[in-house]
Design an enzyme around this catalytic site. Structure first.
Site, PDB file in Angstrom:
ATOM      1  N   CYS A 178       0.806  -1.229   0.000  1.00 47.71           N
ATOM      2  CA  CYS A 178       0.000   0.000   0.000  1.00 47.71           C
ATOM      3  C   CYS A 178       0.833   1.271   0.000  1.00 47.71           C
ATOM      4  O   CYS A 178       0.369   2.327  -0.431  1.00 47.71           O
ATOM      5  CB  CYS A 178      -0.948   0.000   1.190  1.00 47.71           C
ATOM      6  SG  CYS A 178      -2.157  -1.344   1.151  1.00 47.71           S
ATOM      7  N   HIS A 203      -3.513   7.175   2.113  1.00 44.42           N
ATOM      8  CA  HIS A 203      -3.895   5.885   1.536  1.00 44.42           C
ATOM      9  C   HIS A 203      -5.326   5.542   1.915  1.00 44.42           C
ATOM     10  O   HIS A 203      -5.707   5.609   3.094  1.00 44.42           O
ATOM     11  CB  HIS A 203      -2.942   4.793   2.005  1.00 44.42           C
ATOM     12  CG  HIS A 203      -3.431   3.413   1.708  1.00 44.42           C
ATOM     13  ND1 HIS A 203      -3.854   3.032   0.458  1.00 44.42           N
ATOM     14  CD2 HIS A 203      -3.599   2.327   2.514  1.00 44.42           C
ATOM     15  CE1 HIS A 203      -4.254   1.767   0.501  1.00 44.42           C
ATOM     16  NE2 HIS A 203      -4.103   1.325   1.736  1.00 44.42           N
ATOM     17  N   ASN A 241     -10.397  -0.033  -1.866  1.00 46.08           N
ATOM     18  CA  ASN A 241      -8.976  -0.001  -1.541  1.00 46.08           C
ATOM     19  C   ASN A 241      -8.191  -0.765  -2.607  1.00 46.08           C
ATOM     20  O   ASN A 241      -8.221  -1.991  -2.646  1.00 46.08           O
ATOM     21  CB  ASN A 241      -8.759  -0.619  -0.159  1.00 46.08           C
ATOM     22  CG  ASN A 241      -7.290  -0.651   0.252  1.00 46.08           C
ATOM     23  OD1 ASN A 241      -6.400  -0.331  -0.524  1.00 46.08           O
ATOM     24  ND2 ASN A 241      -7.038  -1.052   1.488  1.00 46.08           N
TER      25      ASN A 241
END
Length: 324
Positions: free
Chosen positions: A111, A251, A281
């Site tokens: 990520c 994020h 996501n």
């Protein structure tokens, strides 16, 4: 010499997967996913779509946005956890489809991969006086284990890209940076099989090839602390206060995580740039996807300052303060 983000691009597939579909499949009550995650819908790759396809679409849009001659690109960085193959890397194929013959590199930073790639791109631009195409892309729907609700409701497929270009003004580009890791959380989330520690074999099950979240709560706590901590350090190194930042792109892991990071930093909610509700996501792709969508709505302009912060599997984390 400094740098700037001269172009933005993104790609999301056509297939929309609603919460209602997943809640039915997973036996969850209506509204459960949105209440827990902030996600309303997400996109999944269609049949025949590959990671290279995603990256090329986003990369081409960013190059067109920058209006740059392909010969000016000196490096292509591809941040992904879902390459087309374990070997060879995907970035040379992406560059080929974009008509580029420059250096390329796949970066497996989970990520936080885009933040790490952007840090490298800024340094390359300053030392080599060449532009860099940074792409983050993932097809996570093909790594979902629908027995693991915690991850199945969150992850999605998307790509985002930026062109990092050298400029003569030294006060532009990365002003502050912090990159950290915490290997004590190494196995909180991951894919068990496929690496050299557990190679594919006759005993490999489908479940072993899918994502597993062993400690979602622990990952949440550590990721929030890392994202906020890195952001504070990056701001300090830039000699800036949070109120001097025009946009914050955290994020997009889930809404609660973003809200906690923002509250810790004292971010004005109107400065948050996000995409979690409509697109879920997509790991490293969430920050450049959010920036590109924002740029479409209202062009990001020279002199504006952006704070980006991310954390993910490994645990790896990082934050960048960048002046456009």
């Amino acid at each position: 010499m400094g740098t700037t983000l001269s172009g933005f691009g993104h790609y999301v597939p056509d297939m929309v997967v609603t919460n209602a579909e997943l809640e039915t499949r997973l036996g969850l009550s209506a509204g459960w996913i949105e209440r827990r995650t902030g996600v309303i819908a997400r996109r999944y790759a269609g049949d025949g779509e590959t990671l290279c396809h995603f990256a090329v679409k986003a990369g081409r849009m960013a190059l067109q946005s920058a209006g740059i001659d392909p010969a000016e690109i000196g490096l292509v960085l591809l941040a992904t956890s879902t390459p087309d193959h374990l070997l060879p890397p995907t970035s040379p194929l992406v560059a080929h489809h974009l008509g580029l013959a420059c250096g390329t590199l796949d970066m497996a930073g989970a990520c936080s991969g885009f933040v790490y790639a952007l840090a490298l791109a800024d340094s390359f631009c300053r030392t080599q006086n060449k532009s860099v195409l940074v792409i983050a892309a993932n097809i996570l729907s093909r790594r979902l284990n629908f027995e693991d609700r915690a991850s199945a409701v969150l992850f999605a497929d998307a790509a985002g890209a930026v062109v990092v270009t050298p400029v003569d003004e030294p006060h532009r580009g990365v002003l502050g940076l912090d990159l950290v890791s915490d290997g004590s959380a190494y196995d909180f989330i991951g894919i068990p099989a496929g690496g050299s520690a557990a190679p594919f074999g006759e005993g490999t099950t489908i479940t072993d090839t899918r994502m597993a979240m062993r400690d979602g709560k622990g990952l949440f706590i550590k990721a929030v602390a890392a994202m906020a901590g890195c952001a504070q350090t990056a701001l300090s190194r830039a000699n800036l206060q949070i109120n001097a930042v025009d946009y914050v792109a955290a994020h997009q892991a889930n809404t609660r995580m973003v809200e906690l990071v923002a509250a810790t930093l004292g971010v004005d909610p109107c400065k948050l740039v996000g995409s979690i509700s409509a697109y879920g996501n997509s790991s490293a792709a969430t920050i450049p996807l959010s920036l590109s969508m924002k740029h479409q709505q209202r062009q990001l302009t020279s002199g504006e300052t952006v704070l980006m912060t991310a954390a993910g599997a490994g645990l790896s984390a990082g934050a960048i303060v960048m002046r456009l």
